[in-house]
Design a protein around this motif. Structure first.
Motif, PDB file in Angstrom:
ATOM      1  N   LYS A  26      -5.236   9.558   5.343  1.00  0.00           N
ATOM      2  CA  LYS A  26      -6.000  10.037   6.498  1.00  0.00           C
ATOM      3  C   LYS A  26      -7.337  10.657   6.072  1.00  0.00           C
ATOM      4  O   LYS A  26      -8.298  10.667   6.855  1.00  0.00           O
ATOM      5  CB  LYS A  26      -5.177  11.061   7.285  1.00  0.00           C
ATOM      6  N   LEU A  27      -7.420  11.153   4.828  1.00  0.00           N
ATOM      7  CA  LEU A  27      -8.668  11.707   4.314  1.00  0.00           C
ATOM      8  C   LEU A  27      -9.605  10.618   3.792  1.00  0.00           C
ATOM      9  O   LEU A  27     -10.718  10.911   3.354  1.00  0.00           O
ATOM     10  CB  LEU A  27      -8.383  12.724   3.211  1.00  0.00           C
ATOM     11  N   GLY A  28      -9.136   9.376   3.803  1.00  0.00           N
ATOM     12  CA  GLY A  28      -9.987   8.258   3.429  1.00  0.00           C
ATOM     13  C   GLY A  28      -9.968   7.888   1.966  1.00  0.00           C
ATOM     14  O   GLY A  28     -10.783   7.070   1.516  1.00  0.00           O
ATOM     15  N   PHE A  29      -9.049   8.455   1.191  1.00  0.00           N
ATOM     16  CA  PHE A  29      -8.972   8.122  -0.226  1.00  0.00           C
ATOM     17  C   PHE A  29      -8.250   6.789  -0.425  1.00  0.00           C
ATOM     18  O   PHE A  29      -7.386   6.404   0.360  1.00  0.00           O
ATOM     19  CB  PHE A  29      -8.249   9.213  -1.008  1.00  0.00           C
ATOM     20  N   GLU A  30      -8.588   6.104  -1.499  1.00  0.00           N
ATOM     21  CA  GLU A  30      -7.986   4.797  -1.785  1.00  0.00           C
ATOM     22  C   GLU A  30      -6.571   4.977  -2.327  1.00  0.00           C
ATOM     23  O   GLU A  30      -6.304   5.888  -3.108  1.00  0.00           O
ATOM     24  CB  GLU A  30      -8.838   4.037  -2.810  1.00  0.00           C
ATOM     25  N   TYR A  31      -5.675   4.101  -1.901  1.00  0.00           N
ATOM     26  CA  TYR A  31      -4.313   4.088  -2.439  1.00  0.00           C
ATOM     27  C   TYR A  31      -3.841   2.640  -2.436  1.00  0.00           C
ATOM     28  O   TYR A  31      -3.625   2.058  -1.373  1.00  0.00           O
ATOM     29  CB  TYR A  31      -3.369   4.949  -1.597  1.00  0.00           C
ATOM     30  N   ARG A  32      -3.704   2.080  -3.618  1.00  0.00           N
ATOM     31  CA  ARG A  32      -3.309   0.669  -3.727  1.00  0.00           C
ATOM     32  C   ARG A  32      -1.785   0.576  -3.692  1.00  0.00           C
ATOM     33  O   ARG A  32      -1.116   0.577  -4.715  1.00  0.00           O
ATOM     34  CB  ARG A  32      -3.877   0.058  -5.005  1.00  0.00           C
ATOM     35  N   ILE A  33      -1.283   0.469  -2.464  1.00  0.00           N
ATOM     36  CA  ILE A  33       0.152   0.562  -2.249  1.00  0.00           C
ATOM     37  C   ILE A  33       0.915  -0.586  -2.918  1.00  0.00           C
ATOM     38  O   ILE A  33       2.015  -0.400  -3.423  1.00  0.00           O
ATOM     39  CB  ILE A  33       0.461   0.625  -0.737  1.00  0.00           C
ATOM     40  N   GLN A  34       0.312  -1.777  -2.970  1.00  0.00           N
ATOM     41  CA  GLN A  34       0.992  -2.912  -3.590  1.00  0.00           C
ATOM     42  C   GLN A  34       1.171  -2.680  -5.081  1.00  0.00           C
ATOM     43  O   GLN A  34       2.247  -2.941  -5.641  1.00  0.00           O
ATOM     44  CB  GLN A  34       0.207  -4.207  -3.347  1.00  0.00           C
ATOM     45  N   PHE A  35       0.122  -2.148  -5.741  1.00  0.00           N
ATOM     46  CA  PHE A  35       0.211  -1.884  -7.178  1.00  0.00           C
ATOM     47  C   PHE A  35       1.248  -0.803  -7.471  1.00  0.00           C
ATOM     48  O   PHE A  35       2.088  -0.952  -8.362  1.00  0.00           O
ATOM     49  CB  PHE A  35      -1.151  -1.449  -7.722  1.00  0.00           C
ATOM     50  N   VAL A  36       1.206   0.293  -6.704  1.00  0.00           N
ATOM     51  CA  VAL A  36       2.124   1.408  -6.951  1.00  0.00           C
ATOM     52  C   VAL A  36       3.569   0.976  -6.690  1.00  0.00           C
ATOM     53  O   VAL A  36       4.476   1.303  -7.464  1.00  0.00           O
ATOM     54  CB  VAL A  36       1.753   2.619  -6.076  1.00  0.00           C
ATOM     55  N   LEU A 182      12.425   6.141 -21.793  1.00  0.00           N
ATOM     56  CA  LEU A 182      12.896   5.627 -20.499  1.00  0.00           C
ATOM     57  C   LEU A 182      12.995   6.743 -19.461  1.00  0.00           C
ATOM     58  O   LEU A 182      12.692   6.537 -18.282  1.00  0.00           O
ATOM     59  CB  LEU A 182      14.260   4.955 -20.669  1.00  0.00           C
ATOM     60  N   THR A 183      13.396   7.930 -19.914  1.00  0.00           N
ATOM     61  CA  THR A 183      13.493   9.070 -19.000  1.00  0.00           C
ATOM     62  C   THR A 183      12.124   9.449 -18.456  1.00  0.00           C
ATOM     63  O   THR A 183      11.957   9.697 -17.248  1.00  0.00           O
ATOM     64  CB  THR A 183      14.119  10.280 -19.714  1.00  0.00           C
ATOM     65  N   LEU A 184      11.110   9.494 -19.328  1.00  0.00           N
ATOM     66  CA  LEU A 184       9.754   9.831 -18.885  1.00  0.00           C
ATOM     67  C   LEU A 184       9.229   8.808 -17.881  1.00  0.00           C
ATOM     68  O   LEU A 184       8.629   9.172 -16.857  1.00  0.00           O
ATOM     69  CB  LEU A 184       8.807   9.909 -20.089  1.00  0.00           C
ATOM     70  N   VAL A 185       9.458   7.522 -18.154  1.00  0.00           N
ATOM     71  CA  VAL A 185       9.006   6.477 -17.228  1.00  0.00           C
ATOM     72  C   VAL A 185       9.756   6.597 -15.898  1.00  0.00           C
ATOM     73  O   VAL A 185       9.163   6.483 -14.825  1.00  0.00           O
ATOM     74  CB  VAL A 185       9.218   5.082 -17.842  1.00  0.00           C
ATOM     75  N   GLY A 186      11.056   6.862 -15.972  1.00  0.00           N
ATOM     76  CA  GLY A 186      11.858   6.985 -14.760  1.00  0.00           C
ATOM     77  C   GLY A 186      11.478   8.184 -13.912  1.00  0.00           C
ATOM     78  O   GLY A 186      11.621   8.156 -12.683  1.00  0.00           O
ATOM     79  N   GLN A 187      10.984   9.249 -14.555  1.00  0.00           N
ATOM     80  CA  GLN A 187      10.614  10.449 -13.801  1.00  0.00           C
ATOM     81  C   GLN A 187       9.419  10.215 -12.882  1.00  0.00           C
ATOM     82  O   GLN A 187       9.180  11.007 -11.971  1.00  0.00           O
ATOM     83  CB  GLN A 187      10.315  11.603 -14.774  1.00  0.00           C
ATOM     84  N   MET A 188       8.675   9.136 -13.118  1.00  0.00           N
ATOM     85  CA  MET A 188       7.570   8.808 -12.213  1.00  0.00           C
ATOM     86  C   MET A 188       8.070   8.300 -10.868  1.00  0.00           C
ATOM     87  O   MET A 188       7.360   8.366  -9.862  1.00  0.00           O
ATOM     88  CB  MET A 188       6.670   7.714 -12.820  1.00  0.00           C
ATOM     89  N   ALA A 189       9.278   7.766 -10.847  1.00  0.00           N
ATOM     90  CA  ALA A 189       9.739   6.991  -9.694  1.00  0.00           C
ATOM     91  C   ALA A 189       9.791   7.794  -8.409  1.00  0.00           C
ATOM     92  O   ALA A 189       9.239   7.375  -7.382  1.00  0.00           O
ATOM     93  CB  ALA A 189      11.109   6.383 -10.001  1.00  0.00           C
ATOM     94  N   ILE A 190      10.456   8.932  -8.431  1.00  0.00           N
ATOM     95  CA  ILE A 190      10.692   9.664  -7.187  1.00  0.00           C
ATOM     96  C   ILE A 190       9.403  10.170  -6.553  1.00  0.00           C
ATOM     97  O   ILE A 190       9.171   9.934  -5.358  1.00  0.00           O
ATOM     98  CB  ILE A 190      11.723  10.792  -7.419  1.00  0.00           C
ATOM     99  N   PRO A 191       8.505  10.859  -7.286  1.00  0.00           N
ATOM    100  CA  PRO A 191       7.255  11.258  -6.621  1.00  0.00           C
ATOM    101  C   PRO A 191       6.416  10.072  -6.150  1.00  0.00           C
ATOM    102  O   PRO A 191       5.818  10.117  -5.066  1.00  0.00           O
ATOM    103  CB  PRO A 191       6.519  12.076  -7.698  1.00  0.00           C
ATOM    104  N   MET A 192       6.380   8.993  -6.925  1.00  0.00           N
ATOM    105  CA  MET A 192       5.618   7.813  -6.496  1.00  0.00           C
ATOM    106  C   MET A 192       6.186   7.227  -5.212  1.00  0.00           C
ATOM    107  O   MET A 192       5.437   6.864  -4.294  1.00  0.00           O
ATOM    108  CB  MET A 192       5.618   6.741  -7.598  1.00  0.00           C
TER     109      MET A 192
END
Length: 293
Positions: A26-36, A182-192
């Motif tokens: 809503k603030l107009g920032f870019e977010y590439r949803i397909q990539f994420v 693997l744990t560090l990579v997996g920790q990205m999942a929930i906030p993303m």
């Protein structure tokens, strides 16, 4: 008072992260949803699934019971939703998949983690995997007229689930440096996933809000009733019971909208269901959690 505070502590981080994604767009920032989304579903979520299952302390009998209960719950929801859609003379291609499949990934996994801890997350992954397989086969058949068993087998999250289950069954562990990576990579999942959920809701343009409200309410009632009954029938433990009901009761998944858009169903009607059911869940999920804790 203590229960209310506990529920607030569980749901607040989930909806605040989704709100960040909503505000970002809503603030107009870019977010590439397909990539994420691709990064999460191809790399981060499979790592989270594998490590969570590998390190889980789940009895084989409890794992089997929850797996069978998940199949039974989604089977029951499918039958009741099919009858409802047919009785209301709604388009099966447009409405049936959203009435069956919930947001067990973006919303269900973090809620299970915050509410029931690491064991809850491990159980939630079992329900999530069951839903994903049903969605990629029967769900795609509903919308497109053809299932995709090959797509299921190629999905990294399915491979991670199978491999994690094998490691759990055998009691194997990866080397510490591999596990830590693997744990560090997996920790990205929930906030993303949560931020992406907020972004997706912000970008959808709902129509048919009146119909979406009552269909969302009916979906919630059906899912809670069937999942609760199945959990009782399978005599699941407290954590598995709570996770099954919570996962099956999650609001309409954004993937339902993406499938409708891709295969020519009424995507705007589905968008209405996604937005309305997600907003309704801000009020309904805390109540459901209070009953399950």
């Amino acid at each position: 008072m203590n229960l209310a505070l506990t529920v607030l502590e569980i749901v607040a981080p989930v909806f605040l992260l989704a709100a960040i994604g909503f505000a970002w767009v809503k603030l107009g920032f870019e977010y590439r949803i397909q990539f994420v989304t691709q990064l999460a579903m191809t790399l981060s979520v499979p790592c989270l699934i594998f490590v969570s299952l590998m390190q889980a302390q789940i009895e084989p009998a409890a794992l089997t019971a929850l797996s069978l209960a998940s199949v039974a719950a989604y089977g029951g929801v499918t039958l009741v939703a099919w009858v409802l859609v047919a009785a209301m003379r709604l388009s099966r291609r447009t409405y049936l998949a959203p009435m069956i499949f919930g947001n067990t990934g973006n919303l269900g996994l973090p809620l299970a983690l915050f509410a029931f801890g690491e064991l809850g997350l491990s159980y939630a992954i079992v329900v999530f995997a069951t839903m994903a397989i049903w969605s990629f086969t029967f769900g795609i058949w509903l919308v497109a007229g053809a299932g995709s068993l090959g797509k299921v087998l190629r999905e990294p999250l399915v491979g991670a689930t199978v491999l994690g289950a094998v490691f759990l069954w055998q009691g194997w562990q990866t080397p510490t440096f591999v596990t830590n990576t693997l744990t560090l990579v997996g920790q990205m999942a929930i906030p993303m996933m949560l931020i992406t959920l907020g972004v997706a809701v912000a970008r959808l343009s709902p129509v048919g809000v009146g119909r979406a409200v009552w269909l969302s309410a009916v979906k919630l009632a059906i899912c809670v009733a069937i999942a609760w009954g199945v959990a009782e029938a399978f005599d699941l433990g407290r954590v598995a019971f709570g996770v099954l009901v919570l996962q099956v009761a999650t609001p309409v998944a954004v993937t339902s909208y993406l499938l409708a858009e891709k295969y020519g169903a009424d995507a705007q009607e589905v968008a209405g269901l996604v937005v309305v059911s997600t907003l309704m869940s801000v009020a309904t999920l805390p109540i459901l959690l209070a009953a399950l804790l």
